[in-house]
Design a protein around this motif. Structure first.
Motif, PDB file in Angstrom:
ATOM      1  N   ALA A  50      48.767  50.904  12.891  1.00 46.46           N
ATOM      2  CA  ALA A  50      49.524  51.325  14.075  1.00 46.46           C
ATOM      3  C   ALA A  50      51.036  50.623  13.943  1.00 46.46           C
ATOM      4  O   ALA A  50      51.429  49.721  13.161  1.00 46.46           O
ATOM      5  CB  ALA A  50      49.206  50.672  15.604  1.00 46.46           C
ATOM      6  N   GLU A  54      49.142  46.996  14.654  1.00 44.36           N
ATOM      7  CA  GLU A  54      47.823  46.689  14.427  1.00 44.36           C
ATOM      8  C   GLU A  54      47.037  47.185  13.828  1.00 44.36           C
ATOM      9  O   GLU A  54      47.221  48.827  13.061  1.00 44.36           O
ATOM     10  CB  GLU A  54      47.590  46.635  16.197  1.00 44.36           C
ATOM     11  N   LEU A  56      43.332  49.173  13.286  1.00 49.57           N
ATOM     12  CA  LEU A  56      42.172  50.008  14.084  1.00 49.57           C
ATOM     13  C   LEU A  56      41.095  50.217  13.094  1.00 49.57           C
ATOM     14  O   LEU A  56      41.522  50.841  12.098  1.00 49.57           O
ATOM     15  CB  LEU A  56      42.816  50.997  14.834  1.00 49.57           C
ATOM     16  N   TYR A 106      38.207  49.824  20.059  1.00 49.58           N
ATOM     17  CA  TYR A 106      39.601  49.498  20.087  1.00 49.58           C
ATOM     18  C   TYR A 106      40.575  48.631  20.287  1.00 49.58           C
ATOM     19  O   TYR A 106      40.250  47.812  19.535  1.00 49.58           O
ATOM     20  CB  TYR A 106      39.234  49.918  21.929  1.00 49.58           C
ATOM     21  N   ARG A 107      41.856  48.889  19.977  1.00 49.21           N
ATOM     22  CA  ARG A 107      42.237  47.901  20.160  1.00 49.21           C
ATOM     23  C   ARG A 107      42.062  46.075  20.571  1.00 49.21           C
ATOM     24  O   ARG A 107      42.113  46.389  21.917  1.00 49.21           O
ATOM     25  CB  ARG A 107      43.717  47.650  20.517  1.00 49.21           C
ATOM     26  N   SER A 112      38.809  45.648  15.433  1.00 53.22           N
ATOM     27  CA  SER A 112      40.565  45.511  15.456  1.00 53.22           C
ATOM     28  C   SER A 112      41.081  44.582  15.819  1.00 53.22           C
ATOM     29  O   SER A 112      40.467  43.642  16.941  1.00 53.22           O
ATOM     30  CB  SER A 112      40.725  47.279  16.885  1.00 53.22           C
ATOM     31  N   THR A 113      42.564  44.834  15.471  1.00 54.11           N
ATOM     32  CA  THR A 113      43.975  43.176  16.161  1.00 54.11           C
ATOM     33  C   THR A 113      44.236  44.035  17.348  1.00 54.11           C
ATOM     34  O   THR A 113      44.183  45.253  17.621  1.00 54.11           O
ATOM     35  CB  THR A 113      44.081  43.274  14.664  1.00 54.11           C
ATOM     36  N   GLY A 114      44.985  43.155  17.841  1.00 59.05           N
ATOM     37  CA  GLY A 114      45.734  43.322  18.862  1.00 59.05           C
ATOM     38  C   GLY A 114      45.369  42.677  20.434  1.00 59.05           C
ATOM     39  O   GLY A 114      44.002  42.282  20.709  1.00 59.05           O
ATOM     40  N   ALA A 120      48.181  50.616  25.601  1.00 56.82           N
ATOM     41  CA  ALA A 120      47.699  50.451  23.815  1.00 56.82           C
ATOM     42  C   ALA A 120      46.826  51.201  23.381  1.00 56.82           C
ATOM     43  O   ALA A 120      46.854  52.198  22.627  1.00 56.82           O
ATOM     44  CB  ALA A 120      47.357  48.528  23.778  1.00 56.82           C
ATOM     45  N   ASP A 124      46.887  54.477  21.144  1.00 60.47           N
ATOM     46  CA  ASP A 124      46.188  54.580  19.708  1.00 60.47           C
ATOM     47  C   ASP A 124      45.456  55.974  19.946  1.00 60.47           C
ATOM     48  O   ASP A 124      45.149  56.105  18.693  1.00 60.47           O
ATOM     49  CB  ASP A 124      45.330  53.118  20.043  1.00 60.47           C
TER      50      ASP A 124
END
Length: 267
Positions: A50, A54, A56, A106-107, A112-114, A120, A124
């Protein structure tokens, strides 16, 4: 002494309201409680970066028995708030084995990070769609959303040209769903994740299918009815008698309806 007794319930109510406000992200998006992802056999790992930094992670499950038929839509899945991408992809692939399926975590949902949140997840969705369109040029894309994922899919449909949209246990607004669950709280004043699906889909002409549970006590009928009224091109509408919000997926009537929904979208 009497005034202290009178103020005690007010203070308790204030504490409850404050807690709900502060912890609503974790209640709506319980990423830490979602189990780790077990990669399904034959899955292709996908990865996106992203703009905000982040990472994904997602997966692609190819059509069974070889490449999908020419012109066959690719299915882009958006799970509920308690799903990981692998579970959602496997479920969709079992329903539609002849189609390619792509689902991203999902974020904030490992790996996945964030941090998860409505803004968000919806942002995404555009990144995910554009990557899928790049990887599979010329393929029509049908988005399929489950529960909170219906809001993500609705947002995507408002920003990108999809071949169709299948919404399972959808709502007109996540804020309204929360308000029906907690009528004694000032939800509409404090809610940070509105997800106004009805607003996003109003005026959009893509074919839409809606599947709901007849005994869904989380997304109540009035929330789904309001969405129905906002959709200009509702090509399939089915309520599964006796099905709740979470047990709908195991019902044979639902699985048959999902097949009918995709057929209606294709027509």
């Amino acid at each position: 002494m009497i005034w202290k007794l009178l103020l005690a319930p007010v203070f308790l109510y204030f504490i409850i309201v404050l807690a709900m406000f502060l912890f609503q992200d974790r209640l709506l998006f319980p990423a830490a409680m979602v189990g780790g992802a077990r990669m399904p056999p034959g899955a292709e790992l996908l990865r996106l970066q992203a703009a905000s930094g982040e990472t994904l992670h997602g997966l692609h499950l190819p059509a069974a028995g070889g490449p999908a038929a020419a012109g066959s839509p690719l299915l882009l899945g958006f799970g509920g708030n308690g799903w990981n991408a692998a579970a959602a992809a496997e479920y969709l692939h079992a329903l539609y084995p002849d189609h390619d399926v792509v689902v991203f975590h999902y974020r904030g949902y490992a790996p996945s990070t964030g941090r998860a949140g409505a803004a968000a997840l919806t942002a995404d969705s555009l990144l995910v769609h554009d990557e899928v369109a790049r990887r599979f040029p010329g393929r029509p894309i049908v988005a399929i959303g489950f529960s909170v994922g219906t809001g993500v899919a609705a947002y995507l449909a408002s920003r990108r040209n999809l071949a169709g949209l299948i919404l399972v246990t959808p709502f007109d607004s996540l804020r309204d769903v929360a308000a029906t669950q907690y009528p004694w709280l000032p939800v509409r004043l404090l809610f940070r994740h509105p997800m106004p699906s009805a607003e996003w889909l109003r005026g959009r002409r893509l074919p839409v299918a809606i599947l709901a549970g007849g005994s869904d006590t989380l997304v109540r009928p009035e929330c789904t009815d309001a969405l129905r009224k906002a959709v200009p091109n509702l090509v399939f509408d089915r309520t599964i008698a006796g099905a709740g919000h979470n047990d709908i997926y195991q019902r044979s009537a639902f699985q048959l309806a999902m097949d009918g929904a995709l057929r209606a979208i294709k027509r």
